[in-house]
Design an enzyme around this catalytic site. Structure first.
Site, short mmCIF file in Angstrom:
data_model
loop_
_atom_site.label_atom_id
_atom_site.label_comp_id
_atom_site.label_asym_id
_atom_site.label_seq_id
_atom_site.Cartn_x
_atom_site.Cartn_y
_atom_site.Cartn_z
N ASP A 1 0.79 -1.24 0.00
CA ASP A 1 0.00 0.00 0.00
C ASP A 1 0.82 1.29 0.00
O ASP A 1 1.79 1.40 0.77
CB ASP A 1 -0.86 0.10 1.28
CG ASP A 1 -1.60 -1.16 1.61
OD1 ASP A 1 -1.47 -2.15 0.89
OD2 ASP A 1 -2.31 -1.14 2.62
N GLU B 1 -10.78 -2.90 4.27
CA GLU B 1 -9.48 -2.27 4.55
C GLU B 1 -9.42 -0.89 3.90
O GLU B 1 -10.19 -0.58 2.99
CB GLU B 1 -8.33 -3.13 3.98
CG GLU B 1 -8.28 -4.54 4.53
CD GLU B 1 -7.10 -5.36 4.01
OE1 GLU B 1 -6.54 -6.13 4.80
OE2 GLU B 1 -6.73 -5.25 2.83
#
Ligand code: FRU
Length: 459
Positions: free
Chosen positions: A3, A178
Site C-alpha cells: 500500500d 481495509e
C-alpha cells in the site's frame, strides 16, 4: 512494496510513504518506506522512515501537517498516524512525528492513541483536517465487521467515536474491509461538492481477489450518509490491479488526487520481477459526475502527466507499430457498430494483451491470458470485461497509459478505469490495431518524457 501510505504535500515537497519489507521481496517485516517528490511524477526513494518495531509491524496509515501544533510536537510537524500490528495479531492506532520533513522520526511516547478493546482488527487510519468543524477526522476500517468507524480529535492523541458505516455494498464475499478513504470532491460542471467513501475488500472484488468499492453521500462532520441505501456495489475499477489507494493531504489549490497499489493480493507475492516487487498507479485526479441524480466517480491521470507527453504518430490501422517504452494511446472508438474490435499491446512473440470491444454485446474487455509471462500464478491470467451503459456516447474516447509492466485504460465518459499488470517477453513492444467493424475512428500515440533531475537541469 504494497500500500501507499502517508501521501502528503508538505513544505513544498510531495511525500510518498509505502508498506515495505526492507529484508525480502515478499510481504513481511512491514515498515514505512519513503520517497520524496518534486512533483507528483518525479520520485526519489530514500531510507526507511518507520522501521518495524520489536513488538509490532507498522501497517498502513496517513500523514498530516500539524500547522497549528494541535498535538504539541512542534508547529508544522509532519505527523504519521499508522496501525501498529502486534505480534499477537492485535491492532491499534499510533503516532510518529518528524520535525525535519520526514528524515528523522520520533515515536510518540504514549502510543497507542486508539485501541478498540472489542475488536482486534481495526486498521488503516485516514486522517484529515475537517475545516467546518475545526477538528481532525479519522476514518478507520473495522476489518472483520465490514465497517468504517469515524473518530474526531482536537489534538491527534485523544479520539472520540463519531459514528460507523457498514456493512454495505460488497462485504459478504469479502474476508475484510481495509483502507478507507473519505473525501470531499468537486461535482464536475458545478461549484458544488459531494462526498465519497472508498473502501477496499481483500476478496470478492469485481475482477477477482482484492479491489476497491465506493459509496457517494454526505458527510456532516459526524456521519456519512450514503445517497443510495440499497446494497448495490459500485466498483472503482473494472480491472484487477488497483488496491489500497490513498489521497494526498494538503495538496495546493484543493486538488484531490489519489494513487493505488497496482496489484492484487491473489498474486502479489509471486510477480516475476527482480529485485523489486510491487508498484503504484499513475496519480489520478478525482471528480464526481452527476447524471440522473446519481454521482459517478471519474478518474483521470493527473494533469502533470499530460505535460510530459510528446507526440509520436498516428496509430496505423491493421498493422503492428512499435510502442515507445512508456506513454499514452488516445483512441476514439465508434461503439454503435457491429463486430469486434481489438488492439493488441506488447505483441511480438506472444499475442499480447488484447484491449477489445464486442459491439453486439457492448462489452469492453482487457484480456491478458496470452500476454507474455502469466504462469507464475493460476490467478493471474484473465479476461476482464465490462458492459458499456446504454447512454454511452456513440464515439468513445479511450486513453491507455502503457508502461513496461502495465496498462491503465481510462474511459472517463462512461466513468470506467481498467488497470492491469502485464509481463511482456523482452522485445515484445508492438501495438497492433485489428478491427472488423471499422470501429476505430482515430488513434494517436504519445511518448512519456522523463523530466531531468534538478541538478542536471542546473548544470
Ligand atoms: C492492505 C493491507 C492493509 C494493512 C497492510 C499491511 O493491502 O492489508 O490493511 O495495513 O496491507 O501491509
Amino acid at each position: 512494496m504494497n500500500d501507499p501510505n502517508g501521501l502528503i504535500y508538505h513544505r513544498g515537497r510531495y511525500h510518498l510513504f509505502y508498506q515495505h519489507n526492507p529484508h525480502a521481496p515478499v510481504w513481511g517485516h512491514m515498515s514505512w518506506g519513503h520517497a520524496v517528490g518534486r512533483s507528483l511524477l518525479d520520485w526519489e526513494d530514500g531510507p526507511v522512515a518507520l522501521p518495524e518495531q520489536p513488538d509490532y509491524m507498522i501497517f498502513s496509515g496517513s500523514a498530516v501537517t500539524d500547522r497549528a501544533d494541535t498535538a504539541g510536537f512542534g508547529a508544522g510537524a509532519l505527523v504519521a498516524i499508522y496501525t501498529a500490528h502486534y505480534r499477537d495479531d492485535r491492532e491499534a492506532q499510533s503516532l510518529a512525528y518528524s520535525l525535519d520533513n520526514g528524515q528523522q522520526w520520533t515515536l510518540f511516547e504514549s502510543n497507542p492513541v486508539l485501541i478498540d478493546p472489542e475488536r482486534p482488527h481495526v486498521r488503516d487510519p485516514q486522517v484529515f483536517w475537517y475545516e467546518p468543524g475545526g477538528y481532525w477526522v479519522m476514518a478507520v476500517a473495522r476489518a472483520d465487521d465490514h465497517q468504517v468507524a469515524f473518530y474526531a480529535s482536537d489534538d491527534l492523541k485523544r479520539w472520540e467515536l463519531l459514528s460507523t458505516f457498514g456493512p454495505a455494498g460488497c462485504w459478504q464475499e469479502a474476508p475484510h474491509w481495509e483502507c478507507p478513504v473519505l473525501i470531499e470532491l468537486p461535482v464536475a460542471g458545478t461549484d458544488r461538492t459531494h462526498w465519497l467513501l472508498k473502501v477496499d475488500v481483500d476478496g470478492g472484488a469485481l475482477a477477482g481477489g482484492s479491489g476497491a468499492q465506493y459509496f457517494t453521500g454526505q458527510f456532516d462532520g459526524t456521519r456519512f450518509m450514503p445517497d443510495d441505501p440499497s446494497d448495490q456495489v459500485r466498483w472503482v475499477e473494472a480491472g484487477p490491479d488497483f488496491y489500497a489507494a490513498q489521497v494526498f493531504n494538503h495538496l495546493p489549490a484543493g486538488r484531490q488526487v489519489w494513487l493505488g497499489w497496482m496489484n492484487n493480493w491473489r498474486y502479489a507475492n509471486a510477480l516475476p520481477t527482480h529485485p523489486w516487487r510491487g508498484m503504484l498507479t499513475v496519480p489520478r485526479e478525482l471528480v464526481l459526475v452527476e447524471t440522473n441524480d446519481r454521482y459517478h466517480l471519474v478518474q483521470r491521470p493527473c494533469r502533470e502527466f499530460y505535460e510530459r507527453m510528446q507526440p509520436v504518430d498516428a496509430l496505423p490501422l491493421g498493422q503492428p507499430f512499435p510502442l515507445p517504452e512508456a506513454g499514452l494511446l488516445r483512441l476514439r472508438l465508434r461503439i454503435d457498430g457491429q463486430g469486434t474490435w481489438h488492439c493488441r499491446f506488447f505483441t511480438g512473440t506472444t499475442c499480447g494483451v488484447v484491449l477489445g470491444y464486442d459491439a453486439a454485446n457492448r462489452l469492453l474487455f482487457l484480456d491478458r491470458r496470452e500476454a507474455g509471462q502469466t504462469d507464475f500464478s493460476p490467478d493471474f491470467p484473465g479476461c476482464f470485461q465490462v458492459r458499456l451503459p446504454s447512454n454511452a456516447p456513440e464515439e468513445l474516447e479511450l486513453e491507455i497509459l502503457f508502461d513496461r509492466y502495465s496498462l491503465e485504460v481510462f474511459a472517463p465518459e462512461v466513468h470506467l478505469v481498467l488497470s492491469a499488470l502485464v509481463f511482456p517477453k523482452p522485445g515484445d513492444n508492438s501495438v497492433w490495431e485489428q478491427g472488423e467493424g471499422r470501429c476505430l475512428v482515430e488513434g494517436t500515440c504519445w511518448r512519456y518524457v522523463v523530466a531531468q533531475a534538478e541538478d542536471e537541469r542546473k548544470s
